[in-house]
Design a protein around this motif. Structure first.
Motif, mmCIF file in Angstrom:
data_model
loop_
_atom_site.group_PDB
_atom_site.id
_atom_site.type_symbol
_atom_site.label_atom_id
_atom_site.label_comp_id
_atom_site.label_asym_id
_atom_site.label_seq_id
_atom_site.Cartn_x
_atom_site.Cartn_y
_atom_site.Cartn_z
ATOM 1 N N ARG A 85 -41.059 12.866 -23.459
ATOM 2 C CA ARG A 85 -41.005 12.368 -24.843
ATOM 3 C C ARG A 85 -42.382 12.372 -25.511
ATOM 4 N NH1 ARG A 85 -38.602 6.450 -26.825
ATOM 5 N NH2 ARG A 85 -39.693 6.424 -28.818
ATOM 6 N N ILE A 86 -43.419 11.925 -24.788
ATOM 7 C CA ILE A 86 -44.739 11.876 -25.452
ATOM 8 C C ILE A 86 -45.219 13.284 -25.809
ATOM 9 C CG2 ILE A 86 -45.444 9.612 -24.536
ATOM 10 C CD1 ILE A 86 -47.331 11.146 -22.570
ATOM 11 N N ALA A 87 -44.855 14.258 -24.970
ATOM 12 C CA ALA A 87 -45.276 15.641 -25.271
ATOM 13 C C ALA A 87 -44.548 16.153 -26.514
ATOM 14 C CB ALA A 87 -45.002 16.540 -24.070
ATOM 15 N N TYR A 88 -43.264 15.877 -26.582
ATOM 16 C CA TYR A 88 -42.458 16.334 -27.732
ATOM 17 C C TYR A 88 -42.944 15.667 -29.026
ATOM 18 C CZ TYR A 88 -38.250 17.121 -30.548
ATOM 19 O OH TYR A 88 -37.371 17.491 -31.533
ATOM 20 N N GLU A 89 -43.127 14.364 -28.965
ATOM 21 C CA GLU A 89 -43.552 13.633 -30.168
ATOM 22 C C GLU A 89 -44.966 14.045 -30.606
ATOM 23 O OE1 GLU A 89 -40.882 9.580 -29.608
ATOM 24 O OE2 GLU A 89 -43.000 9.513 -29.073
ATOM 25 N N PHE A 90 -45.781 14.370 -29.627
ATOM 26 C CA PHE A 90 -47.140 14.829 -29.940
ATOM 27 C C PHE A 90 -47.077 16.053 -30.862
ATOM 28 C CE2 PHE A 90 -50.527 17.834 -29.066
ATOM 29 C CZ PHE A 90 -51.647 17.071 -29.356
ATOM 30 N N VAL A 91 -46.201 17.002 -30.530
ATOM 31 C CA VAL A 91 -46.104 18.224 -31.341
ATOM 32 C C VAL A 91 -45.622 17.872 -32.757
ATOM 33 C CG1 VAL A 91 -45.172 20.559 -31.496
ATOM 34 C CG2 VAL A 91 -45.622 19.557 -29.256
ATOM 35 N N GLU A 92 -44.686 16.955 -32.839
ATOM 36 C CA GLU A 92 -44.204 16.531 -34.167
ATOM 37 C C GLU A 92 -45.357 15.928 -34.986
ATOM 38 O OE1 GLU A 92 -41.071 13.534 -34.237
ATOM 39 O OE2 GLU A 92 -40.507 14.194 -36.254
ATOM 40 N N ASP A 93 -46.158 15.105 -34.351
ATOM 41 C CA ASP A 93 -47.285 14.479 -35.057
ATOM 42 C C ASP A 93 -48.293 15.527 -35.517
ATOM 43 O OD1 ASP A 93 -46.052 12.088 -34.625
ATOM 44 O OD2 ASP A 93 -47.328 11.462 -32.956
ATOM 45 N N ALA A 95 -47.626 18.653 -36.241
ATOM 46 C CA ALA A 95 -47.026 19.395 -37.363
ATOM 47 C C ALA A 95 -47.284 18.632 -38.661
ATOM 48 C CB ALA A 95 -45.531 19.572 -37.123
ATOM 49 N N LYS A 96 -47.112 17.326 -38.612
ATOM 50 C CA LYS A 96 -47.326 16.515 -39.831
ATOM 51 C C LYS A 96 -48.783 16.556 -40.284
ATOM 52 C CE LYS A 96 -43.570 13.244 -39.151
ATOM 53 N NZ LYS A 96 -43.266 12.171 -38.209
ATOM 54 N N GLY A 98 -50.608 19.197 -40.234
ATOM 55 C CA GLY A 98 -50.944 20.547 -40.694
ATOM 56 C C GLY A 98 -51.618 21.400 -39.632
ATOM 57 N N VAL A 99 -51.392 21.049 -38.363
ATOM 58 C CA VAL A 99 -51.961 21.843 -37.264
ATOM 59 C C VAL A 99 -50.985 22.979 -36.940
ATOM 60 C CG1 VAL A 99 -52.564 21.770 -34.808
ATOM 61 C CG2 VAL A 99 -53.258 19.896 -36.323
ATOM 62 N N VAL A 100 -51.503 24.206 -36.853
ATOM 63 C CA VAL A 100 -50.622 25.330 -36.504
ATOM 64 C C VAL A 100 -50.790 25.742 -35.045
ATOM 65 C CG1 VAL A 100 -50.343 26.261 -38.824
ATOM 66 C CG2 VAL A 100 -52.294 27.010 -37.422
ATOM 67 N N TYR A 101 -51.929 25.396 -34.466
ATOM 68 C CA TYR A 101 -52.156 25.693 -33.040
ATOM 69 C C TYR A 101 -52.939 24.542 -32.427
ATOM 70 C CZ TYR A 101 -53.831 27.646 -28.697
ATOM 71 O OH TYR A 101 -54.099 27.826 -27.365
ATOM 72 N N PHE A 148 -40.698 22.084 -34.397
ATOM 73 C CA PHE A 148 -41.664 21.763 -35.471
ATOM 74 C C PHE A 148 -42.568 22.926 -35.875
ATOM 75 C CE2 PHE A 148 -40.830 17.877 -32.930
ATOM 76 C CZ PHE A 148 -40.006 17.263 -33.861
ATOM 77 N N ASN A 149 -42.330 24.099 -35.278
ATOM 78 C CA ASN A 149 -43.059 25.286 -35.687
ATOM 79 C C ASN A 149 -44.589 25.148 -35.549
ATOM 80 O OD1 ASN A 149 -43.155 27.901 -36.617
ATOM 81 N ND2 ASN A 149 -43.366 27.283 -38.779
#
Ligand SMILES: O=c1[nH]cnc2c1ncn2[C@H]1C[C@H](O)[C@@H](CO)O1
Length: 363
Positions: A85-93, A95-96, A98-101, A148-149
């Motif tokens: 969960r922390i890994a998944y939520e990290f990516v969502e954060d 994305a918000k 404006g990080v693309v990589y 989250f792309n």
């Protein structure tokens, strides 16, 4: 700090982040949820209450800062669902923000509760090994990427005070190099251990031998000799922080000449006591003036109660950074990332397009 500047945006274009710790970027709500599910008692039961306990309120030392992880790591470590969960939520954060990589780092041992000696955070022995941790984080990141792309890769950390863990870390880097793990790091308390112990040296030798990319926390609070060792002995390709390199002009010039990448974390450097809290004296100003190769990063946004935007705003409002410099440093970050060449080219193309630049007219 976050509240005062929360309305303004420092740099709205796509960003690359290379230095952020997964275990320093967990949502407080997640810590509360997991503690409730597992029946782990915590000193507060609201986000506000736990935030006040976890965050550093004032500039401290690196050692004091590292002590903050003990407030919550026992909640997440050893729990499969929580780790994913922390890994998944990290990516969502990200994305918000404006990080693309992003390249996110963590110690597989610090999240495990078996096959780790000693078992961290006073946990009972369980069934989550460092290997399991890496698989769970990989799964969470991969699902986050799709949802989250954002492109997310990971770096596995050796810990300065635990040289006996390091060979396992490099073996995990090798095992999972095709599943998102791109490099090895050496983190932890540089002020206690200024010479890398043989366990770390052997792990980095193996990394070199196998073509595993390397970064090292050095010159954050430790002297320039730690940076020199990172480059000459551990064969670091990037330096985590590196501020104190400036105290050795010959070393700094050498690193400028070889275009060494410095992973700079402005807000972090204030709260860990690495740099003067007066941002107008920050080493990154010198890096900028010298057109050094560096990036801007959050490091541990949970503990600094910060966001990537706050790091950019700080650079803009207290250090005179321009939009053009933000573009330049993000291109430097992409050029210094640990993606394979073809993927790196695609990332650079994405940035050049977003910034409205021709590749040939870059900086
Ligand atoms: O800024 C830092 N310097 C050195 N070590 C750090 C920093 N931020 C986090 N760490 C440590 C604590 C984490 O548990 C570990 C792995 O992410 O890395």
């Amino acid at each position: 700090m976050a509240e005062v500047l929360s309305e303004a945006v420092g740099f709205e274009q796509p960003k690359v982040e290379l230095h952020v710790h997964l275990d320093g970027a967990i949502r407080v709500q997640t810590i509360l949820d997991v503690a409730k599910r597992r029946g782990v008692p915590l000193p507060a039961d609201t986000v506000e209450g736990m935030t006040q306990i976890i965050i550093l309120q004032e500039p401290a030392t690196l050692t004091e800062f590292l002590g903050k992880f003990a407030e919550y790591m026992h909640v997440i470590a050893g729990d499969r669902e929580a780790i994913k969960r922390i890994a998944y939520e990290f990516v969502e954060d990200k994305a918000k923000e404006g990080v693309v990589y992003v390249e996110v780092r963590y110690s597989p041992h610090f999240l495990a509760n078996t096959q780790v000696e000693p078992i961290p955070w006073d946990q009972e022995e369980g069934d989550v090994s460092p290997d399991d941790v890496v698989r769970l984080v990989n799964e969470g990141l991969k699902e986050g990427e799709k949802a989250f792309n954002v492109q997310a890769r990971s770096i596995l950390c050796c810990m300065r005070h635990m040289p006996n863990w390091s060979m396992t870390v490099v073996e995990l880097c090798k095992k999972y190099r095709h599943e998102g793990v791109v490099a090895i790091d050496l983190a932890g308390d540089e002020s206690l251990n200024t010479d890398a112990q043989s366990g770390h040296r052997l792990a980095y030798e193996e990394a070199v031998r196998c073509g595993v990319h390397r970064t090292v926390h050095a010159g954050e609070v430790g002297p320039p000799s730690v940076v020199k060792e990172a480059v000459e002995v551990l064969k670091a390709e990037r330096i985590g922080h590196g501020y104190r390199t400036l105290e050795d002009p010959a070393l700094y010039q050498q690193l400028l000449d070889q275009k060494m990448h410095f992973e700079v974390c402005p807000i972090s450097s204030k709260f860990t006591g690495a740099c003067d809290p007066d941002f107008t004296k920050h080493p990154v100003i010198r890096f900028r003036e010298d057109k050094a190769n560096y990036s801007l990063n959050t490091d541990d946004p949970l503990i600094f109660n910060s966001t990537l935007n706050l790091d950019y705003l700080t650079a803009q409002q207290h250090m005179g950074f321009t939009q053009e410099e933000f573009q330049r440093l993000n291109i430097c970050a992409a050029e210094s990332c640990f993606l394979p060449e073809e993927e790196k080219k695609a990332l650079l193309t994405k940035l050049y397009e977003a910034y409205g630049m021709q590749k040939s007219t870059g900086f």
